[in-house]
Design a protein around this motif. Sequence first.
Motif, PDB file in Angstrom:
ATOM      1  N   VAL A  16      56.085  -1.295  39.157  1.00  0.00           N
ATOM      2  CA  VAL A  16      56.370   0.001  39.780  1.00  0.00           C
ATOM      3  C   VAL A  16      56.188   1.072  38.710  1.00  0.00           C
ATOM      4  N   LEU A  17      55.230   1.950  38.921  1.00  0.00           N
ATOM      5  CA  LEU A  17      54.840   2.935  37.919  1.00  0.00           C
ATOM      6  C   LEU A  17      55.400   4.307  38.261  1.00  0.00           C
ATOM      7  N   ASN A  18      55.695   5.069  37.204  1.00  0.00           N
ATOM      8  CA  ASN A  18      56.229   6.419  37.354  1.00  0.00           C
ATOM      9  C   ASN A  18      55.175   7.423  36.892  1.00  0.00           C
ATOM     10  N   PRO A  19      54.545   8.155  37.811  1.00  0.00           N
ATOM     11  CA  PRO A  19      53.463   9.077  37.418  1.00  0.00           C
ATOM     12  C   PRO A  19      53.942  10.491  37.132  1.00  0.00           C
ATOM     13  N   SER A  20      55.246  10.670  36.886  1.00  0.00           N
ATOM     14  CA  SER A  20      55.763  12.030  36.717  1.00  0.00           C
ATOM     15  C   SER A  20      55.369  12.659  35.390  1.00  0.00           C
ATOM     16  N   GLU A  21      55.149  11.849  34.361  1.00  0.00           N
ATOM     17  CA  GLU A  21      54.868  12.396  33.033  1.00  0.00           C
ATOM     18  C   GLU A  21      53.386  12.485  32.733  1.00  0.00           C
ATOM     19  N   GLN A  22      52.599  11.607  33.315  1.00  0.00           N
ATOM     20  CA  GLN A  22      51.166  11.655  33.093  1.00  0.00           C
ATOM     21  C   GLN A  22      50.442  10.991  34.260  1.00  0.00           C
ATOM     22  N   GLU A  23      49.193  11.374  34.423  1.00  0.00           N
ATOM     23  CA  GLU A  23      48.411  10.827  35.523  1.00  0.00           C
ATOM     24  C   GLU A  23      48.357   9.300  35.429  1.00  0.00           C
ATOM     25  N   CYS A  67      46.553   5.896  37.033  1.00  0.00           N
ATOM     26  CA  CYS A  67      45.384   5.453  37.799  1.00  0.00           C
ATOM     27  C   CYS A  67      45.543   3.991  38.203  1.00  0.00           C
ATOM     28  N   VAL A  68      45.159   3.695  39.443  1.00  0.00           N
ATOM     29  CA  VAL A  68      45.401   2.377  40.020  1.00  0.00           C
ATOM     30  C   VAL A  68      44.129   1.876  40.688  1.00  0.00           C
ATOM     31  N   ASP A  69      43.887   0.587  40.551  1.00  0.00           N
ATOM     32  CA  ASP A  69      42.797  -0.043  41.307  1.00  0.00           C
ATOM     33  C   ASP A  69      43.177  -0.029  42.787  1.00  0.00           C
ATOM     34  N   PRO A  70      42.359   0.526  43.652  1.00  0.00           N
ATOM     35  CA  PRO A  70      42.739   0.604  45.080  1.00  0.00           C
ATOM     36  C   PRO A  70      42.946  -0.754  45.720  1.00  0.00           C
ATOM     37  N   ASP A  71      42.320  -1.807  45.187  1.00  0.00           N
ATOM     38  CA  ASP A  71      42.485  -3.133  45.761  1.00  0.00           C
ATOM     39  C   ASP A  71      43.826  -3.767  45.382  1.00  0.00           C
ATOM     40  N   ALA A 121      34.882   0.670  38.825  1.00  0.00           N
ATOM     41  CA  ALA A 121      34.193   1.942  39.039  1.00  0.00           C
ATOM     42  C   ALA A 121      35.068   2.994  39.694  1.00  0.00           C
ATOM     43  N   MET A 122      36.032   2.570  40.491  1.00  0.00           N
ATOM     44  CA  MET A 122      36.823   3.537  41.236  1.00  0.00           C
ATOM     45  C   MET A 122      38.314   3.290  41.046  1.00  0.00           C
ATOM     46  N   GLN A 123      39.057   4.376  40.882  1.00  0.00           N
ATOM     47  CA  GLN A 123      40.509   4.289  40.826  1.00  0.00           C
ATOM     48  C   GLN A 123      41.113   5.360  41.738  1.00  0.00           C
ATOM     49  N   VAL A 163      53.645   1.464  43.681  1.00  0.00           N
ATOM     50  CA  VAL A 163      53.838   0.018  43.629  1.00  0.00           C
ATOM     51  C   VAL A 163      52.464  -0.653  43.576  1.00  0.00           C
ATOM     52  N   VAL A 164      52.265  -1.483  42.553  1.00  0.00           N
ATOM     53  CA  VAL A 164      50.980  -2.149  42.330  1.00  0.00           C
ATOM     54  C   VAL A 164      51.220  -3.649  42.205  1.00  0.00           C
ATOM     55  N   GLN A 165      50.437  -4.442  42.935  1.00  0.00           N
ATOM     56  CA  GLN A 165      50.601  -5.891  42.880  1.00  0.00           C
ATOM     57  C   GLN A 165      49.617  -6.508  41.880  1.00  0.00           C
ATOM     58  N   PRO A 166      49.941  -7.680  41.334  1.00  0.00           N
ATOM     59  CA  PRO A 166      49.064  -8.310  40.343  1.00  0.00           C
ATOM     60  C   PRO A 166      47.941  -9.105  40.995  1.00  0.00           C
ATOM     61  N   SER A 167      47.353  -8.535  42.019  1.00  0.00           N
ATOM     62  CA  SER A 167      46.272  -9.215  42.730  1.00  0.00           C
ATOM     63  C   SER A 167      45.385  -8.161  43.358  1.00  0.00           C
ATOM     64  N   GLU A 168      44.105  -8.286  43.169  1.00  0.00           N
ATOM     65  CA  GLU A 168      43.166  -7.343  43.755  1.00  0.00           C
ATOM     66  C   GLU A 168      42.691  -7.915  45.077  1.00  0.00           C
ATOM     67  N   ASP A 169      43.334  -7.446  46.144  1.00  0.00           N
ATOM     68  CA  ASP A 169      43.013  -7.915  47.484  1.00  0.00           C
ATOM     69  C   ASP A 169      41.551  -7.631  47.782  1.00  0.00           C
ATOM     70  N   SER A 170      40.850  -8.637  48.301  1.00  0.00           N
ATOM     71  CA  SER A 170      39.421  -8.459  48.562  1.00  0.00           C
ATOM     72  C   SER A 170      39.155  -7.597  49.787  1.00  0.00           C
ATOM     73  N   THR A 171      40.204  -7.426  50.638  1.00  0.00           N
ATOM     74  CA  THR A 171      40.017  -6.561  51.795  1.00  0.00           C
ATOM     75  C   THR A 171      40.361  -5.135  51.415  1.00  0.00           C
ATOM     76  N   ASP A 172      39.809  -4.152  52.134  1.00  0.00           N
ATOM     77  CA  ASP A 172      40.102  -2.762  51.844  1.00  0.00           C
ATOM     78  C   ASP A 172      41.586  -2.482  52.009  1.00  0.00           C
ATOM     79  N   ARG A 173      42.178  -1.788  51.054  1.00  0.00           N
ATOM     80  CA  ARG A 173      43.585  -1.462  51.112  1.00  0.00           C
ATOM     81  C   ARG A 173      43.842  -0.280  52.023  1.00  0.00           C
ATOM     82  N   PHE A 174      42.790   0.394  52.436  1.00  0.00           N
ATOM     83  CA  PHE A 174      42.939   1.503  53.366  1.00  0.00           C
ATOM     84  C   PHE A 174      42.155   1.175  54.619  1.00  0.00           C
ATOM     85  N   HIS A 175      42.703   1.577  55.719  1.00  0.00           N
ATOM     86  CA  HIS A 175      41.965   1.444  56.960  1.00  0.00           C
ATOM     87  C   HIS A 175      41.086   2.671  57.127  1.00  0.00           C
ATOM     88  N   ILE A 176      39.909   2.457  57.638  1.00  0.00           N
ATOM     89  CA  ILE A 176      38.913   3.510  57.717  1.00  0.00           C
ATOM     90  C   ILE A 176      38.720   3.936  59.153  1.00  0.00           C
TER      91      ILE A 176
END
Length: 227
Positions: free
Chosen positions: A157-164, A166-170, A200-202, A212-225
């Motif tokens: 669980v990351l706190n972005p209040s002090e600095q930007e 970046c997270v892998d979307p997967d 390439a993308m964050q 909240v970031v999990q230790p697994s890069e889900d192969s499916t899109d994390r966002f619905h389009i």
Amino acid sequence: MDQQTMMSAYGQQAPIARMSPHGNKICRVTMQQGQDLFAKQGSMIAYTGFINFMPYRESRGNRVRGRAAGEQLALMQCQGQGDLYLADYGADVVMLQLQGNGISVNGANILAFDATLTKSIGWVSGIANKFSGNGMTNIELAGHGWVAITTQGTPVVLNPSEQETCVDPDALVAWSTGLRIKSKRSARIGALVGRGTGEAMQVAFTGSGFVVVQPSEDSTDRFHIRG
């Protein structure tokens, strides 16, 4: 291992809140009359006391919006008094209490939430890169109450209040709704000719809240389009 030792190691523990963890993979909910819960269908693994489970059917308008956005939740409504144990095929469970704030979470990661919370489909604004030209949606829960979400492995669980931050979307699971969010691209010309890094993308977050970031890069899109 005798019964006393087994119960000491794995037995019921005194609840410390409305939702409390039993290990990393089980959510224990202290149920009381008048405090209904929405939970993912099929997630009950055990309960004590008197608890009823009813299929939950959203209004026609919400069903239409959910289908259009690809955010349809199969929920059951839980009522009664006792202790309810929830899990989702061995996934890790994270619980948090909303106190007038909100959380944006992928619908597939929602395990349970208090019926006092409002649920809506929220646009993920600020991201236009991997999904350029499309609208992206997530489930937003807000108000006062408890939420349980699932992750593949123990999350950070990351706190972005002090600095930007970046997270892998997967690997992205959830974030505070008040955060500023934008897409970032780090691919250079080398990536276009087969020398890419796979990073390439964050998604970048700033502001007061958490990610909240999990230790697994889900192969499916994390966002619905949508679109």
